[in-house]
Design an enzyme around this catalytic site. Structure first.
Site, PDB file in Angstrom:
ATOM      1  N   ALA A  16       0.833  -1.210   0.000  1.00 37.91           N
ATOM      2  CA  ALA A  16       0.000   0.000   0.000  1.00 37.91           C
ATOM      3  C   ALA A  16       0.863   1.253   0.000  1.00 37.91           C
ATOM      4  O   ALA A  16       0.572   2.242   0.654  1.00 37.91           O
ATOM      5  CB  ALA A  16      -0.935  -0.017   1.210  1.00 37.91           C
ATOM      6  N   GLY A  17       1.971   1.205  -0.771  1.00 33.80           N
ATOM      7  CA  GLY A  17       2.781   2.398  -0.985  1.00 33.80           C
ATOM      8  C   GLY A  17       2.186   3.200  -2.130  1.00 33.80           C
ATOM      9  O   GLY A  17       1.005   3.040  -2.478  1.00 33.80           O
ATOM     10  N   SER A  18       3.008   4.026  -2.762  1.00 31.05           N
ATOM     11  CA  SER A  18       2.425   4.937  -3.750  1.00 31.05           C
ATOM     12  C   SER A  18       1.919   4.211  -4.994  1.00 31.05           C
ATOM     13  O   SER A  18       0.819   4.477  -5.468  1.00 31.05           O
ATOM     14  CB  SER A  18       3.413   6.045  -4.117  1.00 31.05           C
ATOM     15  OG  SER A  18       4.620   5.507  -4.526  1.00 31.05           O
ATOM     16  N   GLY A  20       1.332   0.758  -5.412  1.00 31.74           N
ATOM     17  CA  GLY A  20       0.332  -0.268  -5.097  1.00 31.74           C
ATOM     18  C   GLY A  20      -1.034   0.363  -4.867  1.00 31.74           C
ATOM     19  O   GLY A  20      -2.047  -0.094  -5.405  1.00 31.74           O
ATOM     20  N   TYR A  58       1.241   8.490   1.312  1.00 29.14           N
ATOM     21  CA  TYR A  58       1.750   8.280  -0.046  1.00 29.14           C
ATOM     22  C   TYR A  58       1.019   9.094  -1.106  1.00 29.14           C
ATOM     23  O   TYR A  58       1.616   9.476  -2.104  1.00 29.14           O
ATOM     24  CB  TYR A  58       1.657   6.786  -0.403  1.00 29.14           C
ATOM     25  CG  TYR A  58       2.603   5.934   0.407  1.00 29.14           C
ATOM     26  CD1 TYR A  58       3.964   5.890   0.105  1.00 29.14           C
ATOM     27  CD2 TYR A  58       2.149   5.205   1.501  1.00 29.14           C
ATOM     28  CE1 TYR A  58       4.836   5.118   0.854  1.00 29.14           C
ATOM     29  CE2 TYR A  58       3.012   4.431   2.256  1.00 29.14           C
ATOM     30  CZ  TYR A  58       4.359   4.395   1.927  1.00 29.14           C
ATOM     31  OH  TYR A  58       5.230   3.641   2.678  1.00 29.14           O
ATOM     32  N   LYS A 115      10.104  -2.556 -10.155  1.00 33.77           N
ATOM     33  CA  LYS A 115      11.154  -2.208 -11.111  1.00 33.77           C
ATOM     34  C   LYS A 115      12.514  -2.312 -10.434  1.00 33.77           C
ATOM     35  O   LYS A 115      13.231  -1.317 -10.297  1.00 33.77           O
ATOM     36  CB  LYS A 115      10.915  -0.793 -11.644  1.00 33.77           C
ATOM     37  CG  LYS A 115       9.620  -0.684 -12.471  1.00 33.77           C
ATOM     38  CD  LYS A 115       9.380   0.723 -12.962  1.00 33.77           C
ATOM     39  CE  LYS A 115       8.155   0.805 -13.856  1.00 33.77           C
ATOM     40  NZ  LYS A 115       7.806   2.193 -14.211  1.00 33.77           N
ATOM     41  N   LYS A 200      16.196   1.979 -16.146  1.00 34.06           N
ATOM     42  CA  LYS A 200      15.910   3.427 -16.185  1.00 34.06           C
ATOM     43  C   LYS A 200      16.097   4.062 -14.814  1.00 34.06           C
ATOM     44  O   LYS A 200      16.384   5.256 -14.709  1.00 34.06           O
ATOM     45  CB  LYS A 200      14.524   3.683 -16.770  1.00 34.06           C
ATOM     46  CG  LYS A 200      13.336   3.157 -15.967  1.00 34.06           C
ATOM     47  CD  LYS A 200      12.821   4.103 -14.907  1.00 34.06           C
ATOM     48  CE  LYS A 200      11.811   3.432 -14.000  1.00 34.06           C
ATOM     49  NZ  LYS A 200      11.349   4.286 -12.896  1.00 34.06           N
ATOM     50  N   ASP A 253       9.443   5.210 -20.309  1.00 35.38           N
ATOM     51  CA  ASP A 253       9.688   5.253 -18.866  1.00 35.38           C
ATOM     52  C   ASP A 253      10.992   5.983 -18.540  1.00 35.38           C
ATOM     53  O   ASP A 253      11.092   6.719 -17.551  1.00 35.38           O
ATOM     54  CB  ASP A 253       9.726   3.815 -18.327  1.00 35.38           C
ATOM     55  CG  ASP A 253       9.533   3.759 -16.827  1.00 35.38           C
ATOM     56  OD1 ASP A 253       9.287   4.814 -16.209  1.00 35.38           O
ATOM     57  OD2 ASP A 253       9.624   2.648 -16.267  1.00 35.38           O
ATOM     58  N   ARG A 264      11.531   9.262  -7.533  1.00 33.32           N
ATOM     59  CA  ARG A 264      12.370   9.088  -6.354  1.00 33.32           C
ATOM     60  C   ARG A 264      13.821   8.834  -6.745  1.00 33.32           C
ATOM     61  O   ARG A 264      14.746   9.261  -6.078  1.00 33.32           O
ATOM     62  CB  ARG A 264      11.856   7.955  -5.459  1.00 33.32           C
ATOM     63  CG  ARG A 264      10.577   8.259  -4.697  1.00 33.32           C
ATOM     64  CD  ARG A 264       9.323   8.067  -5.493  1.00 33.32           C
ATOM     65  NE  ARG A 264       9.284   6.859  -6.263  1.00 33.32           N
ATOM     66  CZ  ARG A 264       8.782   5.698  -5.821  1.00 33.32           C
ATOM     67  NH1 ARG A 264       8.267   5.606  -4.635  1.00 33.32           N
ATOM     68  NH2 ARG A 264       8.760   4.642  -6.611  1.00 33.32           N
TER      69      ARG A 264
END
Ligand SMILES: NC(=O)C1=CN([C@@H]2O[C@H](COP(=O)(O)OP(=O)(O)OC[C@H]3O[C@@H](n4cnc5c(N)ncnc54)[C@H](O)[C@@H]3O)[C@@H](O)[C@H]2O)C=CC1
Ligand SMILES: O=C(CO)COP(=O)(O)O
Length: 345
Positions: A16-18, A20, A58, A115, A200, A253, A264
């Site tokens: 439940a981060g940004s 997800g 988030y 990623k 990336k 991307d 980030r």
């Protein structure tokens, strides 16, 4: 599996981060009749989502849909879900999967949003998922593209790629996550899509360092373009396809991540360029910058494959303390002279 397979009644998203939370919102917005169940590591995050439809740490004040519910109970989230989406930091995935395995619904398809490359094994996330859950390749998919979570949470139009070796499975997942503001394309190049998303982040660290040193757009464009060249060399060596690297999961991307202050990885690079130590950067970052940990694994994988990745090599040297940020910029583009089109060299 048929493309006409019905949409699932339930989708489980772990993390439940940004990203997800945002991806769970995409599915819930797209299909009000699908029950989207989000696993949060911390009970207080689940409580805020359920009581106030917010994940303020988030996603600030973004309102989450009514058909998205959260829980810190993994069994409750996974129970009866034929589609399971993973969005936790890459280095924690293997441990997480050990708890997932006994709770996974029979026949469930598992999707990676991650990623990162696993340190120590140099494994891609789809490989870790297959190994840990013992799944065939047609039950594992990946989603990647220029997908800065906050922009998608604000419903800004965005495209992405769903990749699975079985195209019909990719199409089924794409149908689940097609929203008015989110447009997934499909392909079968799992390797290329994953490598694009992993590398990336490392290139964005280098562009961020250049930004932190107040270098301009020529430098940025040069590093992005040569970054794509080395990403492409690695992807092709691993069996990925050239078209993928020219598409959303490759070029798309890379451009988004290297250009955006929301990234980030770019932010971590900029802080390094401004003179902070890696420890200070890690303390400052409240969200996952995968490139910091994946850089070394990318370089090890490239060495195994006999692929040169000079930008990645320079970034890893900075991260490991062998090169200063002052020395990085001159190192980025200074290999022996060669023709631009020599992709394999
Ligand atoms: N945020 C974005 O814009 C995008 C992120 N991604 C990828 O998605 C993955 C997840 O990233 P974000 O959601 O952005 O990260 P984040 O830092 O916003 O959230 C990570 C989540 O994982 C949980 N977590 C942290 N350590 C854990 C552990 N040891 N075990 C289980 N859970 C743990 C955290 O509590 C949090 O809920 C990364 O691989 C990232 O590269 C991909 C596309 C876009
Ligand atoms: O993957 C992303 C955009 O596609 C997000 O990038 P960061 O992880 O650097 O924020």
């Amino acid at each position: 599996m048929s493309a006409r397979r019905p949409l699932p009644a339930k989708v489980a998203v772990l993390g439940a981060g940004s990203w997800g939370t945002t991806f769970a919102k995409v599915v819930a917005d797209a299909h009000p009749d699908i029950q989207v169940s989000l696993w949060a590591r911390r009970a207080e995050v689940a409580k805020e989502i359920n009581e106030f439809h917010l994940n303020s740490q988030y996603l600030k004040d973004i309102r989450l849909p009514e058909n998205l519910a959260a829980s810190a109970d993994l069994a409750q989230v996974l129970g009866g879900a034929p589609l399971v989406v993973l969005a936790v930091p890459a280095q924690s995935v293997r441990a997480q999967l050990k708890t997932v395995k006994p709770l996974l619904a029979p026949g469930a398809v598992v999707v990676s949003l991650m990623k990162g490359l696993e340190r120590g094994t140099d494994a891609r996330m789809s490989q870790v998922i297959r190994e840990e859950l013992g799944l065939p390749q047609d039950r594992v998919a990946v989603i990647s593209g220029p997908n800065l979570a906050m922009e998608i949470a604000r419903r800004e139009p965005t495209a992405s790629v769903v990749a699975c070796t079985d195209l019909e499975v990719a199409q089924w997942i794409a149908a689940v996550c097609t929203a008015p503001y989110f447009r997934p394309y499909t392909n079968t190049d799992v390797v290329g899509v994953e490598i694009g998303g992993i590398v990336k982040n490392v290139i964005a660290l280098s562009v961020g360092i250049c930004d932190g040193k107040h270098m301009g757009d020529n430098t940025k464009a040069s590093v992005i373009t040569r970054g794509l060249a080395e990403t492409t060399r690695l992807a092709l060596a691993l069996g990925g396809e050239l078209e993928t690297m020219a598409g959303l999961a490759g070029l798309g991307d890379l451009v988004a991540t290297c250009s955006s202050p929301l990234s980030r990885n770019h932010t971590a690079g900029r802080l390094l360029g401004e003179g902070l130590s890696l420890d200070e950067v890690n303390q400052r970052m409240t969200q996952t910058a995968e490139g910091i940990k994946s850089g070394r694994a990318v370089l090890d994988l490239a060495a195994q494959m006999g692929v040169e990745m000079p930008i990645t090599e320079a970034v890893v040297a900075v991260l490991e303390g062998h090169l200063s940020v002052e020395e990085l910029a001159p190192r980025l583009l200074t290999r022996e002279l060669k023709s631009e089109g020599e992709q394999q060299q």
